[in-house]
Design an enzyme around this catalytic site. Sequence first.
Site, PDB file in Angstrom:
ATOM      1  N   HIS A   1       1.008  -1.597  -0.158  1.00 30.92           N
ATOM      2  CA  HIS A   1      -0.036   0.198   0.192  1.00 30.92           C
ATOM      3  C   HIS A   1       0.671   1.301  -0.184  1.00 30.92           C
ATOM      4  CE1 HIS A   1      -0.474   0.321   4.598  1.00 30.92           C
ATOM      5  NE2 HIS A   1       0.985   0.632   4.028  1.00 30.92           N
ATOM      6  N   HIS A   2       2.147   1.565  -0.069  1.00 31.00           N
ATOM      7  CA  HIS A   2       2.963   1.710  -0.372  1.00 31.00           C
ATOM      8  C   HIS A   2       3.296   3.101  -1.448  1.00 31.00           C
ATOM      9  CE1 HIS A   2       3.080   2.833   4.561  1.00 31.00           C
ATOM     10  NE2 HIS A   2       3.897   1.648   4.025  1.00 31.00           N
ATOM     11  N   CYS A   3       3.174   2.110  -2.236  1.00 31.69           N
ATOM     12  CA  CYS A   3       3.320   1.668  -3.821  1.00 31.69           C
ATOM     13  C   CYS A   3       2.347   2.443  -4.642  1.00 31.69           C
ATOM     14  CB  CYS A   3       4.084   0.449  -4.492  1.00 31.69           C
ATOM     15  SG  CYS A   3       4.386   0.969  -6.195  1.00 31.69           S
TER      16      CYS A   3
ATOM     17  N   GLN B   1      -0.195   3.969   7.272  1.00 31.60           N
ATOM     18  CA  GLN B   1      -0.802   5.100   6.612  1.00 31.60           C
ATOM     19  C   GLN B   1      -0.723   4.430   4.829  1.00 31.60           C
ATOM     20  OE1 GLN B   1       0.123   9.343   5.590  1.00 31.60           O
ATOM     21  NE2 GLN B   1      -0.963   9.117   3.515  1.00 31.60           N
TER      22      GLN B   1
ATOM     23  N   ASN C   1       0.099   5.229   1.772  1.00 31.82           N
ATOM     24  CA  ASN C   1      -0.108   6.455   0.921  1.00 31.82           C
ATOM     25  C   ASN C   1       0.375   6.160  -0.779  1.00 31.82           C
ATOM     26  OD1 ASN C   1       2.186   5.329   1.288  1.00 31.82           O
ATOM     27  ND2 ASN C   1       3.124   7.174   0.510  1.00 31.82           N
TER      28      ASN C   1
END
Length: 329
Positions: free
Chosen positions: A107-109, A149, A151
């Site tokens: 979920h950071h990509c 988070q 992001n």
Amino acid sequence: MMCNSSHGTQLYLEVPSSCLPIVYSPVYNITFMGLEKLHPFDSGKWGKVIHFLKEEKLISDGSIVEAREATEEDLLVVHTKRYLNRLKAGKLAVDRGWAINVGGGFHHCSSDKGGGFCAYADITLAIKFLFERVEGISRATIIDLDAHQGNGHERDFLDDRRVFIMDVYNRHIYPGDGYAKRAIKRKVELDWGTEDDEYLQKVELHSEGALNEVRPDIIVYNAGTDILDGDPLGGLAISPQGIIKRDEIVFRAARRRGIPILMVTSGGYQKKTARIIADSIINLRRQGLIGGNEDGEVAEECVGGVPLVMSSSDSSPSSVSTGPAPNTI
């Protein structure tokens, strides 16, 4: 340039009904001459989860879905041509009402940039594939309960009103992406050391609220276990029982409304998280929140149609994996 037009794909081949919508491939487990042991992420976590589920007789080799490799054209649905490698994808959750990818949740990509152990925008890819290729899927809700988070998908869907994002995370840790926070419709920021009672109350309140506010056609549930007490990167203090209850709350909310749900396992940086993920899946089965192979039949080959999202590595902190990526969501 992004490729948005519909294209031929092998990712959505039919899967026999006797296969459980649990997706896995041995290539999810990364090894590199023993150097992977120096990394904070347990790169063999996913294989351990499958081992525990087999021990409990919940699955067998013939009853789960083997992830299928995506082509470069598939990846261009999300990624620019200069930012490709390998990824997986699928739609079993829509077909069966639920699916669990024993990897993924990167979920950071975002579509043009990696981050925090995440090299592939599998959540974005899953949702965009469904919008493009599956009739009746026009709204999605992301429930991101990793300690960090999310992001990456937030940046990708910042101006997309079809996607509702709920994110519950430790406000004090990576990535602290203020720009991406603009995409969050339900933002729940936690403090260091948040424990079960407060956490579960907030998860239930906001999961119910999010699904009441907008009814999606699909839920993508990013179920990170880095919320576990003692996790070196998460900074929260949730018990194993709290994680199991959290997953039950989210699946129950989806089941009550008849909304398909895809769960991906995301971050988690302690060896014991594999056992907790397996125990949670077992609990979901016992609670009747995921189906089983009631007729006892086992398909000869469960390869091809994969749930919604995949990639390789995992989700969180501060550097991107740059090697070949054999994983999933």
